[in-house]
Design a protein around this motif. Sequence first.
Motif, PDB file in Angstrom:
ATOM      1  N   GLY A 112       0.798  -1.217   0.000  1.00 55.94           N
ATOM      2  CA  GLY A 112       0.000   0.000   0.000  1.00 55.94           C
ATOM      3  C   GLY A 112       0.835   1.273   0.000  1.00 55.94           C
ATOM      4  N   ASP A 113       0.138   2.398  -0.137  1.00 55.95           N
ATOM      5  CA  ASP A 113       0.804   3.702  -0.058  1.00 55.95           C
ATOM      6  C   ASP A 113       1.444   3.881   1.316  1.00 55.95           C
ATOM      7  N   GLY A 114       0.764   3.387   2.351  1.00 59.17           N
ATOM      8  CA  GLY A 114       1.326   3.490   3.703  1.00 59.17           C
ATOM      9  C   GLY A 114       2.631   2.730   3.806  1.00 59.17           C
ATOM     10  N   ALA A 115       2.668   1.524   3.237  1.00 57.52           N
ATOM     11  CA  ALA A 115       3.876   0.697   3.297  1.00 57.52           C
ATOM     12  C   ALA A 115       5.045   1.349   2.578  1.00 57.52           C
ATOM     13  N   CYS A 156       2.586  -0.610  -6.097  1.00 62.38           N
ATOM     14  CA  CYS A 156       2.005   0.191  -5.015  1.00 62.38           C
ATOM     15  C   CYS A 156       0.513   0.396  -5.281  1.00 62.38           C
ATOM     16  N   GLU A 157      -0.298  -0.096  -4.363  1.00 60.52           N
ATOM     17  CA  GLU A 157      -1.748   0.107  -4.467  1.00 60.52           C
ATOM     18  C   GLU A 157      -2.065   1.373  -3.682  1.00 60.52           C
ATOM     19  N   ASN A 158      -2.040   2.489  -4.375  1.00 60.68           N
ATOM     20  CA  ASN A 158      -2.256   3.761  -3.677  1.00 60.68           C
ATOM     21  C   ASN A 158      -3.751   4.045  -3.599  1.00 60.68           C
ATOM     22  N   ASN A 159      -4.322   3.687  -2.442  1.00 70.95           N
ATOM     23  CA  ASN A 159      -5.763   3.931  -2.234  1.00 70.95           C
ATOM     24  C   ASN A 159      -5.977   5.189  -1.383  1.00 70.95           C
ATOM     25  N   LEU A 160      -4.940   6.010  -1.321  1.00 74.57           N
ATOM     26  CA  LEU A 160      -4.970   7.351  -0.702  1.00 74.57           C
ATOM     27  C   LEU A 160      -4.985   7.358   0.817  1.00 74.57           C
ATOM     28  N   TYR A 161      -5.073   6.196   1.452  1.00 77.77           N
ATOM     29  CA  TYR A 161      -5.113   6.152   2.922  1.00 77.77           C
ATOM     30  C   TYR A 161      -4.332   4.958   3.460  1.00 77.77           C
ATOM     31  N   ALA A 162      -3.735   5.159   4.634  1.00 82.23           N
ATOM     32  CA  ALA A 162      -3.219   4.062   5.446  1.00 82.23           C
ATOM     33  C   ALA A 162      -4.100   4.062   6.692  1.00 82.23           C
ATOM     34  N   ALA A 163      -5.009   3.118   6.765  1.00 82.03           N
ATOM     35  CA  ALA A 163      -6.059   3.131   7.785  1.00 82.03           C
ATOM     36  C   ALA A 163      -6.792   4.471   7.697  1.00 82.03           C
TER      37      ALA A 163
HETATM   38 MG   LIG Z   1      -3.411   2.586   1.499  1.00 85.79          MG
END
Ligand SMILES: [Mg+2]
Length: 325
Positions: A148-151, A175-182
């Motif tokens: 993820g983007d967070g990672a 990178c799966e950038n879904n705009l949020y980390a939690a």
């Molecule tokens: Mg994310």
Amino acid sequence: MSLSPNLPPDKQREMLRRMLTIRRFEERASTDYLAGKIYGVVHCYIGEEAVAVGVCSALDRGDRIISTHRGHGHCIAKGADLNRMMAELYGRQTGYCKGKGGSMHIADFGIGMLGANGIVAGGIAIVTGAGLAAQMEGKGGVAVSFFGDGASNAGPFHECLNIAATWKLPMLYICENNLYAAQTSAASTHALSDVAARAAGYGIPGVVVDGNDVFAVRQAANAAVDRARSGGGPSLIECKTYRWRAHTERRGQPDLREAGEIEAWKRKDPIALLERQLRDQGELDDAGLQTMEREIMTALEAAVAFAEASPFPLPEQATDDVFAA
Ligand SMILES: [Mg+2]
Ligand SMILES: Cc1ncc(C[n+]2csc(CCOP(=O)(O)OP(=O)(O)O)c2C)c(N)n1
């Protein structure tokens, strides 16, 4: 929308089938989790289906992937067995981890799925080792890291891109950038608008793609796979996408994202986009779609029935298959 790919229609419909299977699996996992039938934690992949399916469609069975805490989509895209997946969520002996791992530990080495991982960014280092193994085997295999983007803000991302670039490992970093980390927005944790720009710091290609367009994802993955198989080294592909559901399935969990933002991304539904494209090409009609839906629901009902009919692990099996404690 990406250009129509040079792909046989049955292959295109198979991509739709996998994306729909992921969505229906996740809907069922969510319902059954909230009903108390599924244990542990479930992170749904709804809204992000085009990433896993687009990338895995560019791979061979022997290529290896690693997943994240949000792993069901990667499993299904790589060809995992729905019965064993559902049984694992239900905590039964017939599940992938004999019912003792749950959602975040599903792996199937037989199809090159090295596992989900509850440690954010933990999988990146494991699968970079698989990339080294593929290079040493010399058979042209590649290894793929989904994260993820967070990672991408965590140490393993940077260390692994550096060594993979230096050793020209046959790797894809997705990178799966879904705009949020939690609950934390990507904008509040890194200054760059594109994670892909970080690739330049390691001397490898970095591209941004519409992560809701399965053909665009596939096209980028194909180019990166060609490069990796021919000894050119790793690539970073950032897929811009969005998760529709809250970070995890949990009753009463707040979702701090704005409703308008969620609705706007739902209008960019990756499955509706692919359906539209197939219809426009004359490769899909109502009857074809209904048949596909029916077959998926039948398989899913069978998976739930299989899980429910399977026994729970016994207390005396608690330490079986445990390699370290
Ligand atoms: Mg994310
Ligand atoms: C090392 C570590 N730190 C924190 C967590 C708690 N945690 C679980 S998921 C998550 C967010 C991950 O965000 P991202 O990498 O963007 O993936 P996404 O959930 O958006 O798919 C966090 C912080 C964890 N599991 N592992």
